[in-house]
Structures are given as C-alpha cells and as structure tokens.
Design an enzyme around this catalytic site. Structure first.
Site, mmCIF file in Angstrom:
data_model
loop_
_atom_site.group_PDB
_atom_site.id
_atom_site.type_symbol
_atom_site.label_atom_id
_atom_site.label_comp_id
_atom_site.label_asym_id
_atom_site.label_seq_id
_atom_site.Cartn_x
_atom_site.Cartn_y
_atom_site.Cartn_z
ATOM 1 N N GLU A 72 0.845 -1.201 0.000
ATOM 2 C CA GLU A 72 0.000 0.000 0.000
ATOM 3 C C GLU A 72 0.879 1.249 0.000
ATOM 4 O OE1 GLU A 72 -3.337 0.224 0.086
ATOM 5 O OE2 GLU A 72 -4.143 -1.627 0.959
HETATM 6 ZN ZN LIG Z 1 -6.933 -0.959 -2.592
#
Ligand SMILES: [Zn+2]
Length: 422
Positions: A379
């Site tokens: 992320e």
């Molecule tokens: Zn995502």
C-alpha cells in the site's frame, strides 16, 4: 507544493442570483448530493447555471469529466468565477475513496474558486493539477473544508486545458500503453487471460524462466489507487532491467503479472468496484466475478507460485502481509522484506501489519492460504511524492530479487545454487 490565494469572499460578493435560480440550484444540488441523478448521464443537459456531467460548458469555460479517469457528475455556476462540482461514486455504501478527475478548458487567463461536493464520501485526495497534458503535476494543499464533503480551493489557470485530478492520470489507455511497452520487451509474453464483466480484455504479462517458481504480481484492483499502479510499474520495470541481479533473478524465477485486474472500474471512473458493484478484492475465494476468476484459472495448475505482491494505495504507506507463523517454507519473506526496506528508508519505510483483514476474501489471504506462500499487499500513501513512489518501488524490487535468490538472511546455506550478484 502549490498554494493559491482564495478569492471566495470577493466572488460571492459579486453574486446577484434570483430567488428562482437559487431555488432550482438548491434542489438540483440536493438531488445530486443525494445521488438521485443517474451517474454518468450524457451531457451537457444545460439548465442555465446547472449542468449534468460529464461535460459542463459555460461561455469561456468547459469542464470535461469524460477523459476516462475519474468522474464529474454535475456542475453549478455560483458566480462569474465560482463553481460547485458534484462528484458521485458508482454505488453506495462504498469505501470513501472520493475520486474525481476532469479537464478544464478556458479561453482566458483567470482565477476560479471551485468547490468539490461529494455524495457518499468526504474530501480525500489533494487536487493534482497539470497544465502539460499530464506530464507533470503539482498539488493544491490549501483547501477549505478538507475534512468535509465540500472542499473548496482557488485556482489560477492559463488559457488552454488544465487537468484537475485526485491523483496523477492513469486511465485505462495509459495503463494499456504501459502494458504494450512491456509486452514489446525481449522475453516478455502477453496473454489475454480473460474478459471482464463488461467485455474488456484482461491482459497478463509473463517473463523469466519457464517452469521455474513464480513471483505473482497484481495491480489495478481499485481504480483510484494510482500511486499503487505507479509503484507496480516501477517494480516490474526494475525486474526487467539488464543488470546482473535482474538477469540472475529471471534465470531462476518466473514472473506472472496481472497489471489491470479491474479494467471496467478504471474505465468508468469508479471509486472502488467493478461494473457489477463488487469490490474485486473481496472476491478471491468466492470468484463470482470474471476479473478474479479468470486470473485464478490462468495461473492455477499451470504455474508454481512462491510469493505474491498486490499493489494498492491508501492513507499511509503500509505492508499488509501474511503472518510469520504458519504453513509454507518462505514465511520469513515479508519480515525480511520489511526489515530490508526499513534499513534503507528509516522512518520513511512503510509500516508492516500481519494478519490484516483476516478471514476476508482479499487476494493476499487467498494466495497465502491456497499456495502456502508469503503474500504482501503493498500500500502506497496517497501523498508520497511521485519520485519516492518510483524509487521505493525499485528498491522493493531489488530487495525481492535478492531475498528470493539468496533465501532467508540468517540462513545463507539455503541460498539457491549459482552465483548471486551482490
Ligand atoms: Zn486498494
């Protein structure tokens, strides 16, 4: 960073709208804000100051949300240089990735006061501005109402076309152009492994040694998470470079990549879902959607996965990983990967969270449980500078190659045979 002055007070003082227009505007704005107007309706359907998107055309100004990235659902002219722009998700309830993108073409140099009005979401992404067709971007950080569903900012624009987007542009055409470029490289195979729910091609890329253990990579599950897409591209490009490390890696391993898992959502400017309203990253296991099912069918029984990364973007840079304990002989990989990143990046390194979304049908869990391999959801923070997105993804690719070639850092005897470049 780019800061502009606000002329909101001045502009509002010049307003002399009739009571009738005010009433229509309020009703129209309420309807848009409540999501009552069909998203993506053809436009412009002008009712004076109020227009449905994706195209809103005023005398010397034209807002165009049909550029294939995010959406512009409607516009309202509140004053000569003051506009409210309505932004809706594809459906609700939905993850609040309040995603917008449009171009703004002006005949003149001017200063505008713009308000982004969101339905089913709050302001999230700083406006990214490009006046060179998306080559370079600056962000606007001075926002009124930044933590609400109405975010206002001032903008000086030159004659011509300016792009205003929640993230740098990576529409489906951009992503396909990247796939075309990679597919043209020596040793890379491109496969149409399936067809999306709306009939778009699902394209996969493979390279490295055939019949060797495979590093599985995917991206493009969530349309607005552009920094994740950029990181994935940089990561893959590093694997394909012509240096000793990358050559050694490609001799020992296969790389299997699904770069755009959710092309329909990207093409439609969705905040989260595919064309059937499904979060495809909650469908690894159920496999009710063509996008996930096709990828599984493409690899299952054909390749031998040994590690998996899935690229996303979110508020903060974080690695959601499979746990250190459990089945599988490379459980050490996520911890070693994170430690190596931290060694170089220090406090700029992403956090690591084990067992996030346990029990849910996210790709990270399905690949870990199905193949007993280490898995990472990579992320990238929404706000990381683009240069850092690129350089950290390159570093991540180098760490991945070294760790998979050499084995766990404290057990050098487990290294693969052959010369390992340092
Ligand atoms: Zn995502």
């Amino acid at each position: 960073m780019f800061v502009v002055r606000s002329e909101r007070g001045t502009s509002m003082a010049m307003l002399t709208p009739s009571v009738l227009l005010r009433t229509i505007g309020s009703l129209f704005g309420l309807a848009l804000a409540a999501g009552c107007v069909t998203a993506g309706s053809p436009g412009p359907e002008s009712i004076g100051a109020f227009q449905l998107g994706p195209v809103c055309a005023y005398e010397s100004l034209r807002f165009d949300g049909s550029i294939g990235t995010g959406r512009l659902n409607g516009c309202r002219r509140d004053g000569p240089e003051t506009f409210t722009l309505y932004i809706h998700p594809e459906d609700a309830p939905i993850n609040p990735s309040s995603w917008y993108a449009f171009s703004l073409t002006s005949d003149t140099q001017t200063h505008l006061d713009l308000t982004l009005a969101y339905a089913h979401g709050r302001h999230r992404y700083a406006p990214h501005i490009s006046s060179d067709g998306g080559q370079t971007w600056r962000t606007i950080d001075r926002i009124e109402g930044a933590d609400t569903d109405r975010a206002s900012f001032g903008l000086d624009i030159a004659p011509g076309t300016t792009l205003i987007s929640a993230q740098p542009r990576r529409n489906l055409a951009d992503r396909q152009a990247w796939i075309d470029g990679i597919a043209a490289m020596p040793g890379v195979t491109r496969t149409r492994y399936g067809t999306s729910e709306q009939g778009r091609s699902l394209d996969g890329l493979e390279f490295g040694a055939e019949d060797k253990p495979a590093l599985i990579l995917i991206g493009g599950q969530h349309p607005p998470e552009v920094r994740g897409a950029i990181a994935m591209e940089s990561f893959v490009e590093r694997l394909l470079e012509d240096d000793r490390l990358a050559r050694a890696f490609r001799e020992q391993f296969r790389v299997v990549l699904g770069p755009v898992i959710n092309p329909d959502g990207i093409a439609e400017g969705h905040w989260r879902h595919n064309s059937r309203g499904v979060d495809v990253n909650r469908d690894w296991g159920p496999f009710t959607q063509a996008e996930t099912r096709s990828f599984k069918d493409w690899i299952d029984g054909r390749v031998f996965p040994i590690a998996f990364l899935d690229f996303h973007g979110t508020w903060n840079s974080v690695l959601y990983t499979s746990p250190d304990e459990g089945e599988g002989d490379r459980n050490w990989f996520p911890g070693a990967f994170h430690a190596s990143l931290t060694e170089v990046l220090g406090e700029d390194a992403p956090a690591r969270v084990q067992g996030h979304n346990a029990g849910s049908s996210v790709a990270k869990n399905w690949f870990h449980e199905t193949y007993a391999i280490p898995t990472i959801t990579y992320e990238v923070s929404d706000a990381v500078p683009l240069e850092a997105v690129l350089s950290r993804a390159r570093l991540s690719a180098e760490i991945t190659m070294r760790l998979l070639l050499e084995g766990p850092p404290d057990q050098p005897d487990d290294a693969q045979d052959g010369e390992i470049p340092k």
